[in-house]
Design a protein around this motif. Structure first.
Motif, PDB file in Angstrom:
ATOM      1  N   GLY A  13       1.616  -0.462  -5.122  1.00  0.00           N
ATOM      2  CA  GLY A  13       2.650  -0.548  -4.081  1.00  0.00           C
ATOM      3  C   GLY A  13       2.046  -0.560  -2.696  1.00  0.00           C
ATOM      4  O   GLY A  13       2.528   0.094  -1.771  1.00  0.00           O
ATOM      5  N   SER A  15       1.865  -2.928  -0.499  1.00  0.00           N
ATOM      6  CA  SER A  15       2.352  -3.955   0.432  1.00  0.00           C
ATOM      7  C   SER A  15       2.965  -3.372   1.687  1.00  0.00           C
ATOM      8  O   SER A  15       3.041  -4.052   2.713  1.00  0.00           O
ATOM      9  N   ARG A  16       3.450  -2.126   1.634  1.00  0.00           N
ATOM     10  CA  ARG A  16       4.153  -1.556   2.791  1.00  0.00           C
ATOM     11  C   ARG A  16       4.271  -0.047   2.617  1.00  0.00           C
ATOM     12  O   ARG A  16       3.841   0.498   1.591  1.00  0.00           O
ATOM     13  N   ILE A  18       4.074   3.917   2.483  1.00  0.00           N
ATOM     14  CA  ILE A  18       2.999   4.891   2.236  1.00  0.00           C
ATOM     15  C   ILE A  18       1.797   4.202   1.596  1.00  0.00           C
ATOM     16  O   ILE A  18       0.643   4.489   1.942  1.00  0.00           O
ATOM     17  N   ARG A  39       2.658  -6.585  -5.585  1.00  0.00           N
ATOM     18  CA  ARG A  39       3.343  -7.651  -6.336  1.00  0.00           C
ATOM     19  C   ARG A  39       2.959  -9.029  -5.788  1.00  0.00           C
ATOM     20  O   ARG A  39       2.733  -9.954  -6.549  1.00  0.00           O
ATOM     21  N   ASP A  57       2.256  -6.162 -10.713  1.00  0.00           N
ATOM     22  CA  ASP A  57       3.684  -5.809 -10.788  1.00  0.00           C
ATOM     23  C   ASP A  57       3.796  -4.838 -11.949  1.00  0.00           C
ATOM     24  O   ASP A  57       3.580  -5.224 -13.106  1.00  0.00           O
ATOM     25  N   GLN A  58       4.134  -3.585 -11.660  1.00  0.00           N
ATOM     26  CA  GLN A  58       4.068  -2.588 -12.742  1.00  0.00           C
ATOM     27  C   GLN A  58       5.214  -2.707 -13.739  1.00  0.00           C
ATOM     28  O   GLN A  58       5.213  -2.006 -14.756  1.00  0.00           O
ATOM     29  N   ASN A  80       1.631   4.914  -6.500  1.00  0.00           N
ATOM     30  CA  ASN A  80       2.554   5.042  -5.369  1.00  0.00           C
ATOM     31  C   ASN A  80       3.800   4.169  -5.522  1.00  0.00           C
ATOM     32  O   ASN A  80       4.868   4.507  -5.035  1.00  0.00           O
ATOM     33  N   ALA A  82       7.165   2.391  -6.372  1.00  0.00           N
ATOM     34  CA  ALA A  82       8.427   2.836  -6.980  1.00  0.00           C
ATOM     35  C   ALA A  82       9.568   2.103  -6.307  1.00  0.00           C
ATOM     36  O   ALA A  82       9.413   1.553  -5.217  1.00  0.00           O
ATOM     37  N   SER A 131       5.480  11.504  -6.549  1.00  0.00           N
ATOM     38  CA  SER A 131       6.784  11.923  -7.035  1.00  0.00           C
ATOM     39  C   SER A 131       7.687  12.143  -5.835  1.00  0.00           C
ATOM     40  O   SER A 131       7.589  11.435  -4.817  1.00  0.00           O
ATOM     41  N   TYR A 151      17.107   7.548  -9.330  1.00  0.00           N
ATOM     42  CA  TYR A 151      15.798   7.818  -8.705  1.00  0.00           C
ATOM     43  C   TYR A 151      15.336   9.232  -9.093  1.00  0.00           C
ATOM     44  O   TYR A 151      14.189   9.424  -9.514  1.00  0.00           O
ATOM     45  N   LYS A 155      12.012  10.379 -11.202  1.00  0.00           N
ATOM     46  CA  LYS A 155      10.924  11.213 -10.669  1.00  0.00           C
ATOM     47  C   LYS A 155      10.733  12.477 -11.512  1.00  0.00           C
ATOM     48  O   LYS A 155       9.601  12.957 -11.675  1.00  0.00           O
ATOM     49  N   GLY A 185       6.594  14.388   1.073  1.00  0.00           N
ATOM     50  CA  GLY A 185       7.442  14.758   2.214  1.00  0.00           C
ATOM     51  C   GLY A 185       8.416  13.624   2.499  1.00  0.00           C
ATOM     52  O   GLY A 185       8.405  12.584   1.830  1.00  0.00           O
ATOM     53  N   VAL A 187       9.376  10.689   4.609  1.00  0.00           N
ATOM     54  CA  VAL A 187       8.508   9.816   5.413  1.00  0.00           C
ATOM     55  C   VAL A 187       9.301   8.594   5.894  1.00  0.00           C
ATOM     56  O   VAL A 187      10.101   8.017   5.155  1.00  0.00           O
ATOM     57  N   THR A 189       9.730   5.342   6.073  1.00  0.00           N
ATOM     58  CA  THR A 189       9.407   4.050   5.450  1.00  0.00           C
ATOM     59  C   THR A 189      10.735   3.370   5.120  1.00  0.00           C
ATOM     60  O   THR A 189      11.801   3.946   5.340  1.00  0.00           O
TER      61      THR A 189
END
Ligand SMILES: NC(=O)c1ccc[n+]([C@@H]2O[C@H](COP(=O)([O-])OP(=O)(O)OC[C@H]3O[C@@H](n4cnc5c(N)ncnc54)[C@H](OP(=O)(O)O)[C@@H]3O)[C@@H](O)[C@H]2O)c1
Length: 234
Positions: A13, A15-16, A18, A39, A57-58, A80, A82, A131, A151, A155, A185, A187, A189
């Protein structure tokens, strides 16, 4: 930079948010090489010219297997990637719920399964799963703020998956691994921003995460930590 001597990280992850900031900050540590798994891969520049962007791509086993084939040795895997939106279990389609479980639970397991040989090729063997406090079951009772529903389910399942990875890897005779689940935390994003003012900026949040990842020891394995290294309730 010789990849044989460098400490090698892979961030999913990337690309952007975190993930992208993790790649940037890890790449400026001394003697480091970073795989930025995305991805739709794009080049990320670094003063050390040590970032390799790879397609991953997971939600696709073939994509994950092809990505892992490009990574012969790995010190630290940061899970990371998700999905998370403001959705609730009782007004969503089964297909969308299944997508959460596929991307956020089965996806990281695809990545870990494919990368175990690369992790075992080194002694470091750190796996860090991003998580959320939303994965704390007792904390979700009556909760009205933040991402909840599918979500939170994903997690909580991710936290259990970390414990199971810890158990399965510690049965092996290859030497110890350190597998932790981390709440980064709140964040600022794409995922965190919709919840208003008061989040951490991504640079500060990732500085704390990088310190945490660098300081992890084998004794920390199977712990649920926050970005400051404090224990979280399961
Ligand atoms: N932000 C917060 O406040 C917060 C709080 C607690 C936990 N977290 C956790 O921290 C992690 C990063 O969150 P963030 O805020 O940076 O999220 P974000 O800005 O929404 O970024 C999510 C990343 O995951 C990638 N991704 C989504 N589906 C994927 C798939 N199938 N395969 C590979 N990559 C995929 C996205 O790639 P694309 O660009 O291709 O979509 C993107 O790079 C997540 O695990 C999140 O649950 C965040």
């Amino acid at each position: 930079m010789s990849s044989a001597s460098a400490k090698t990280y892979l961030v999913t992850g990337a690309s952007r948010g975190i993930g992208l900031e993790l790649v940037k900050q890890l790449s400026v540590l001394p003697n480091t090489m970073v795989y930025a798994a995305m991805r739709k891969p794009f080049a990320i520049s670094s003063p050390n010219n040590n970032i390799i962007s790879i397609q991953l791509d997971q939600s696709s086993t073939s994509s994950v297997v092809a990505a892992a084939a490009q990574v012969p040795e790995l010190d630290t895997l940061i899970l990371n990637a998700a999905i998370g939106e403001n959705e609730h279990l009782l007004d969503m389609t089964p297909e969308r719920f299944a997508e959460y479980l596929d991307v956020n639970v089965v996806g990281p397991n695809r990545v870990v399964s494919a990368l175990v040989p690369a992790l075992l090729a080194r002694k470091t063997r750190k796996i860090v799963y991003l998580s959320s406090s939303a994965g704390t079951i007792s904390g979700q009772i009556g909760e009205t703020w933040g991402l909840q529903g599918p979500y939170a389910v994903s997690k909580a399942a991710g936290n259990m998956m970390v414990v199971q990875w810890h158990n399965e890897l510690s049965k092996r005779e290859d030497g110890p691994s350190t597998v932790v689940t981390v709440h980064p935390g709140w964040v600022d994003t794409d995922m965190g921003r919709p919840f208003g003012e008061g989040s951490m900026n991504v640079v500060d949040a990732v500085e704390a995460l990088v310190r945490l990842v660098q300081g992890l020891r084998t004794e920390d394995s199977a712990r649920f930590l926050d970005w400051r290294g404090r224990g979280m309730a399961w």
